[in-house]
Design a protein around this motif. Structure first.
Motif, PDB file in Angstrom:
ATOM      1  N   THR A 139      -2.566  71.266 -54.753  1.00 25.85           N
ATOM      2  CA  THR A 139      -2.031  70.235 -55.645  1.00 25.85           C
ATOM      3  C   THR A 139      -2.801  70.268 -56.963  1.00 25.85           C
ATOM      4  O   THR A 139      -3.956  70.681 -57.007  1.00 25.85           O
ATOM      5  CB  THR A 139      -2.126  68.834 -55.020  1.00 25.85           C
ATOM      6  OG1 THR A 139      -3.513  68.513 -54.792  1.00 25.85           O
ATOM      7  CG2 THR A 139      -1.352  68.775 -53.705  1.00 25.85           C
ATOM      8  N   THR A 141      -2.577  68.762 -61.460  1.00 27.16           N
ATOM      9  CA  THR A 141      -1.879  68.114 -62.565  1.00 27.16           C
ATOM     10  C   THR A 141      -1.321  69.206 -63.481  1.00 27.16           C
ATOM     11  O   THR A 141      -1.730  70.374 -63.401  1.00 27.16           O
ATOM     12  CB  THR A 141      -2.822  67.212 -63.372  1.00 27.16           C
ATOM     13  OG1 THR A 141      -3.837  68.034 -63.993  1.00 27.16           O
ATOM     14  CG2 THR A 141      -3.481  66.170 -62.476  1.00 27.16           C
ATOM     15  N   GLN A 163       5.639  72.416 -68.171  1.00 30.07           N
ATOM     16  CA  GLN A 163       6.263  71.491 -67.222  1.00 30.07           C
ATOM     17  C   GLN A 163       7.781  71.561 -67.316  1.00 30.07           C
ATOM     18  O   GLN A 163       8.463  71.599 -66.278  1.00 30.07           O
ATOM     19  CB  GLN A 163       5.786  70.068 -67.483  1.00 30.07           C
ATOM     20  CG  GLN A 163       6.401  69.046 -66.522  1.00 30.07           C
ATOM     21  CD  GLN A 163       5.811  67.660 -66.709  1.00 30.07           C
ATOM     22  OE1 GLN A 163       4.844  67.474 -67.435  1.00 30.07           O
ATOM     23  NE2 GLN A 163       6.396  66.678 -66.048  1.00 30.07           N
ATOM     24  N   GLU A 174       6.801  66.618 -57.360  1.00 31.86           N
ATOM     25  CA  GLU A 174       5.751  65.617 -57.396  1.00 31.86           C
ATOM     26  C   GLU A 174       5.284  65.306 -55.974  1.00 31.86           C
ATOM     27  O   GLU A 174       6.088  65.299 -55.039  1.00 31.86           O
ATOM     28  CB  GLU A 174       6.250  64.342 -58.077  1.00 31.86           C
ATOM     29  CG  GLU A 174       6.613  64.542 -59.534  1.00 31.86           C
ATOM     30  CD  GLU A 174       6.989  63.235 -60.215  1.00 31.86           C
ATOM     31  OE1 GLU A 174       6.692  62.154 -59.644  1.00 31.86           O
ATOM     32  OE2 GLU A 174       7.571  63.287 -61.318  1.00 31.86           O
ATOM     33  N   THR A 175       4.001  65.043 -55.843  1.00 30.88           N
ATOM     34  CA  THR A 175       3.448  64.717 -54.526  1.00 30.88           C
ATOM     35  C   THR A 175       3.537  63.235 -54.209  1.00 30.88           C
ATOM     36  O   THR A 175       3.308  62.824 -53.071  1.00 30.88           O
ATOM     37  CB  THR A 175       1.972  65.137 -54.433  1.00 30.88           C
ATOM     38  OG1 THR A 175       1.210  64.356 -55.373  1.00 30.88           O
ATOM     39  CG2 THR A 175       1.811  66.619 -54.745  1.00 30.88           C
ATOM     40  N   GLY A 176       3.826  62.431 -55.255  1.00 33.49           N
ATOM     41  CA  GLY A 176       3.862  60.986 -55.068  1.00 33.49           C
ATOM     42  C   GLY A 176       2.528  60.316 -55.323  1.00 33.49           C
ATOM     43  O   GLY A 176       2.379  59.108 -55.126  1.00 33.49           O
ATOM     44  N   THR A 177       1.539  61.085 -55.764  1.00 31.97           N
ATOM     45  CA  THR A 177       0.216  60.528 -56.070  1.00 31.97           C
ATOM     46  C   THR A 177      -0.128  60.796 -57.530  1.00 31.97           C
ATOM     47  O   THR A 177       0.523  61.597 -58.201  1.00 31.97           O
ATOM     48  CB  THR A 177      -0.866  61.143 -55.166  1.00 31.97           C
ATOM     49  OG1 THR A 177      -0.915  62.565 -55.389  1.00 31.97           O
ATOM     50  CG2 THR A 177      -0.560  60.875 -53.699  1.00 31.97           C
ATOM     51  N   ARG A 178      -1.169  60.103 -57.994  1.00 34.40           N
ATOM     52  CA  ARG A 178      -1.633  60.279 -59.365  1.00 34.40           C
ATOM     53  C   ARG A 178      -3.144  60.428 -59.375  1.00 34.40           C
ATOM     54  O   ARG A 178      -3.834  59.886 -58.506  1.00 34.40           O
ATOM     55  CB  ARG A 178      -1.216  59.095 -60.252  1.00 34.40           C
ATOM     56  CG  ARG A 178       0.292  59.014 -60.479  1.00 34.40           C
ATOM     57  CD  ARG A 178       0.663  57.811 -61.326  1.00 34.40           C
ATOM     58  NE  ARG A 178       2.094  57.758 -61.590  1.00 34.40           N
ATOM     59  CZ  ARG A 178       2.684  58.352 -62.604  1.00 34.40           C
ATOM     60  NH1 ARG A 178       1.955  59.015 -63.487  1.00 34.40           N
ATOM     61  NH2 ARG A 178       3.994  58.271 -62.764  1.00 34.40           N
ATOM     62  N   ARG A 179      -3.644  61.157 -60.359  1.00 30.90           N
ATOM     63  CA  ARG A 179      -5.081  61.308 -60.555  1.00 30.90           C
ATOM     64  C   ARG A 179      -5.569  60.218 -61.497  1.00 30.90           C
ATOM     65  O   ARG A 179      -4.898  59.904 -62.490  1.00 30.90           O
ATOM     66  CB  ARG A 179      -5.408  62.678 -61.151  1.00 30.90           C
ATOM     67  CG  ARG A 179      -5.029  63.840 -60.231  1.00 30.90           C
ATOM     68  CD  ARG A 179      -6.137  64.186 -59.265  1.00 30.90           C
ATOM     69  NE  ARG A 179      -5.642  65.083 -58.222  1.00 30.90           N
ATOM     70  CZ  ARG A 179      -5.585  66.406 -58.328  1.00 30.90           C
ATOM     71  NH1 ARG A 179      -5.988  66.981 -59.444  1.00 30.90           N
ATOM     72  NH2 ARG A 179      -5.149  67.134 -57.329  1.00 30.90           N
ATOM     73  N   ARG A 187      -2.949  57.248 -69.298  1.00 32.93           N
ATOM     74  CA  ARG A 187      -2.256  56.998 -68.051  1.00 32.93           C
ATOM     75  C   ARG A 187      -2.725  57.962 -66.964  1.00 32.93           C
ATOM     76  O   ARG A 187      -3.053  59.118 -67.258  1.00 32.93           O
ATOM     77  CB  ARG A 187      -0.744  57.152 -68.253  1.00 32.93           C
ATOM     78  CG  ARG A 187      -0.126  56.119 -69.184  1.00 32.93           C
ATOM     79  CD  ARG A 187       1.377  56.179 -69.113  1.00 32.93           C
ATOM     80  NE  ARG A 187       1.894  57.513 -69.432  1.00 32.93           N
ATOM     81  CZ  ARG A 187       3.167  57.862 -69.320  1.00 32.93           C
ATOM     82  NH1 ARG A 187       4.051  56.983 -68.869  1.00 32.93           N
ATOM     83  NH2 ARG A 187       3.562  59.071 -69.655  1.00 32.93           N
ATOM     84  N   THR A 190       0.241  62.556 -63.126  1.00 33.75           N
ATOM     85  CA  THR A 190       1.061  62.862 -61.954  1.00 33.75           C
ATOM     86  C   THR A 190       0.559  64.140 -61.292  1.00 33.75           C
ATOM     87  O   THR A 190       0.223  65.118 -61.970  1.00 33.75           O
ATOM     88  CB  THR A 190       2.535  63.024 -62.355  1.00 33.75           C
ATOM     89  OG1 THR A 190       2.995  61.820 -62.966  1.00 33.75           O
ATOM     90  CG2 THR A 190       3.407  63.348 -61.141  1.00 33.75           C
ATOM     91  N   PHE A 192       1.281  67.376 -58.897  1.00 30.24           N
ATOM     92  CA  PHE A 192       2.384  68.241 -58.489  1.00 30.24           C
ATOM     93  C   PHE A 192       1.910  69.250 -57.440  1.00 30.24           C
ATOM     94  O   PHE A 192       0.720  69.417 -57.207  1.00 30.24           O
ATOM     95  CB  PHE A 192       2.935  69.015 -59.695  1.00 30.24           C
ATOM     96  CG  PHE A 192       3.660  68.172 -60.704  1.00 30.24           C
ATOM     97  CD1 PHE A 192       5.043  68.068 -60.668  1.00 30.24           C
ATOM     98  CD2 PHE A 192       2.956  67.489 -61.698  1.00 30.24           C
ATOM     99  CE1 PHE A 192       5.721  67.303 -61.609  1.00 30.24           C
ATOM    100  CE2 PHE A 192       3.626  66.722 -62.638  1.00 30.24           C
ATOM    101  CZ  PHE A 192       5.019  66.636 -62.588  1.00 30.24           C
TER     102      PHE A 192
END
Length: 213
Positions: A139, A141, A163, A174-179, A187, A190, A192
């Motif tokens: 995974t 960004t 991208q 997208e993995t559904g998580t954020r850093r 922000r 996301t 990936f």
């Protein structure tokens, strides 16, 4: 074997202790045994230097047949391109080290040409396949992926354009998580991953090019 290390594309080389070309650096390899295939042979020879489970991709690169490539005798060499993702740091023996492809040490035989052929194969396949998976961790960004593509391609890559291209080809999800945000704020990024970690041709006519001057 190639890997992006310290922001540079680097090759795994070992230093020769005997003539010819003692002290020069060469690619891991050796003779083909009577009872093995080419791929079995390269995996056996690589295993003497690294854990072959660290490889994320292996493919045949080409055959080198110059009659004078080895001063001792006529030898044909079939080379393979192996890739290692950035989240792996293979343990290597004392006579082996990673060296930048752009600034190699003195190379034995025609191994410098083989390394450059591997770099060009990688660059080409980053254009029309999903081979970026073999350089990346599971995974990442978009900013992290941009750094890998920049190192491999040898020129600056726009995160926005990268991208857009990879999402349009449906290579990323997208993995559904954020850093979390960095010290400068902003922000959360996301996270990936590649949809597939097996080689696929995604746009056979695509060519990634450096930005116009």
């Amino acid at each position: 074997m190639l890997q992006v290390r310290g922001g540079e594309l680097q090759a795994l080389l070992w230093q020769r202790a005997r003539e010819p070309d003692a002290g020069a650096w060469s690619l891991p390899g050796g003779d083909l045994a009577e009872d093995e295939t080419l791929e079995q042979s390269i995996r056996r020879h690589l295993a003497a230097k690294v854990d072959v489970r660290d490889l994320s991709h292996l493919e045949q690169l080409g055959t080198w047949s110059d009659p004078h490539r080895d001063p001792r005798e006529r030898q044909l060499a079939t080379a393979y391109l192996g890739l290692v993702p950035t989240d792996v740091d293979p343990a290597v023996p004392a006579d082996t080290a990673w060296h930048p492809v752009a600034h190699p040490p003195r190379m034995a035989f025609d191994h410098g040409d083989i390394v450059l052929a591997g770099r060009e194969r990688l660059r080409a396949k980053l254009s029309y396949t999903n081979l970026g998976f073999a350089l990346s961790p599971p995974t990442f960004t978009i900013s992290q992926l941009r750094e890998l593509y920049t190192a491999a391609l040898g020129y600056e890559v726009s995160a926005t354009n990268l991208q857009r291209v990879l999402v349009r080809r449906e290579l990323l999800e997208e993995t559904g998580t954020r850093r979390p945000s960095g010290p400068a704020g902003g922000r959360p990024a996301t996270v990936f991953r590649f949809r597939s970690r097996r080689l696929e041709v995604t746009d056979q006519f695509a060519v990634l090019r450096p930005p116009a001057a």
